[in-house]
Design an enzyme around this catalytic site. Sequence first.
Site: not given
Ligand code: NAD
Length: 507
Positions: A188, A263, A297, A396
């Site tokens: 997804k 992650e 991240c 963050e």
């Molecule tokens: P997000 O949590 O908003 O979304 C991530 C994914 O989760 C998307 O595909 C989104 O559609 C999905 N999602 C949202 N709500 C959901 C739910 N209720 N149930 C299941 N899936 C759901 O994050 P984002 O804004 O897309 O990404 C930024 C974040 O990702 C930052 O916090 C960043 O630090 C983190 N990140 C972490 C890593 C790592 O390796 N640790 C790498 C990249 C990004």
Amino acid sequence: MTTIEQPMTFDQATRRVDHAQMFIDGRWGPASAGVTFATVDPATGRTIAAVPRADASDVDRAVAAAKRVAVEWQFTDAITRAGLLRTLAGLVTEHAEELAQLEALDSGHYLDKARELVGAIPLWLEYWAGLADKVGGRTIEVPGNKLAFTLLEPLGVTAHIVPWNYPLLILVRSTAPALALGNTCVVKPAEDTSLSALKYAELVAEAGFPDGVFNVVTGYGAEAGAALAAHPDVMGITFTGSTETGKTVAKLGAEHIAQVNLELGGKSPTIVFPDARLDDAVEGAVQGFCSHAGQVCVAGTRLFLHRDIADEFLARLVERLRVARIGDPFDEGVQMGPLVSKKQFDRVRSYIEIGKREATLFYGGGRPAGTDVDGYFVEPTVFTDVSPSDRIAREEIFGPVLSVFTWSDEDELVAAANDSDFGLFAAIWCSDITRALSTARRLQVGGVMVNDWFGELPMAPHGGYKQSGTGREEGLESIASYTQVKHVSVNLDDSPRASADWAGAPL
Ligand code: NAD
């Protein structure tokens, strides 16, 4: 080979994508409800594509397909699985320019960076192709005339919920090991960045992976993402995204005892010692908080400068920021593009306003000169006089916003660097390696770079301490994220009765 009914088309000249479809069970198609949502070019605010908006019934179809083929894929020999991954690596290389343009257009990475990211993807596929036939269990010395050993087996259907900041790389870094080790996948992508995932699915099909082994459902997180995490037939979930959403996904997975890898977010310290090579450290600090406009991240958004070099360091930092080229990802020489979406733009701008109230605005804070007013561009922004309890120091932001602190005592430095709910990563700039390594050991983070800025690689484990996550991606450590352990014990006596008094055995 899978029949490709109608993969999307991408017109590079007009920057438009037509008939984007989901990829379920080897077929392209719309969402069952026929609903779509718009995906937008963050550099201009213009719509580039209408993408299917999956609901729970689409997720059911994808998981059912992945489940149907799971056993067949598990018992497909590892050499065959590896061969398919290698073919896929070749196809990614062949289609690298189109993938890079889609990534730049959809996520705002400047084009050269997108090319570099896509160019690295075959490394992940080759790494896991190489490991596919080498991962196994171990023999165990048990008492008696017995042979005991373990089998490392796939989890079955695995879900891969991906964020928008490195859409294709993050998709590949979890699905490559999952596929290599015999799992089937339902992906997804983030709602802002579905396009490279759909192009990649086309290449997976072309490589010859059996129908159902790899599926992509596009849609919103709270709808398609939540339905996928909650699906009782999904036995493994790799979620990459914010800590807040990670907690929700962990709860959804717990309802059916799925193995969940998280992650999550970070608030990483960049630590500069007084003996650091300052030019390198300045560049590292700039990369740390400006790379991909801070949407990383591991972004080094808390800068800890030794008091003796703080003034000189900040002067050089500002000099460097003044020459950073910010603009449309497709323009020659651009080094930093826009934020990914209006939502993210508003969020980062609101944190800048909070910062102005909490601390001293030292640099930036506005819109970079010469950028499209409809695009989501933010200037690199530096705050000084920040208190460790300020929101800009603790939360963050996920934009190019830096909080600067000074230090003089190493124990206090370590305590301040560790004073965070996150524990993803840290960078240390120090010429005295003994000092650097003793600091590295005391930091509560999943990764430390010494005299270097972050570079992600398939062979090195990546993951967080504290609220930055659980489980690991990449490296041999991540084998545990995509396998489960079976213990097998064989009695080697001709007759167990001959060597044991069964009648007297405890029950
Ligand atoms: P997000 O949590 O908003 O979304 C991530 C994914 O989760 C998307 O595909 C989104 O559609 C999905 N999602 C949202 N709500 C959901 C739910 N209720 N149930 C299941 N899936 C759901 O994050 P984002 O804004 O897309 O990404 C930024 C974040 O990702 C930052 O916090 C960043 O630090 C983190 N990140 C972490 C890593 C790592 O390796 N640790 C790498 C990249 C990004």
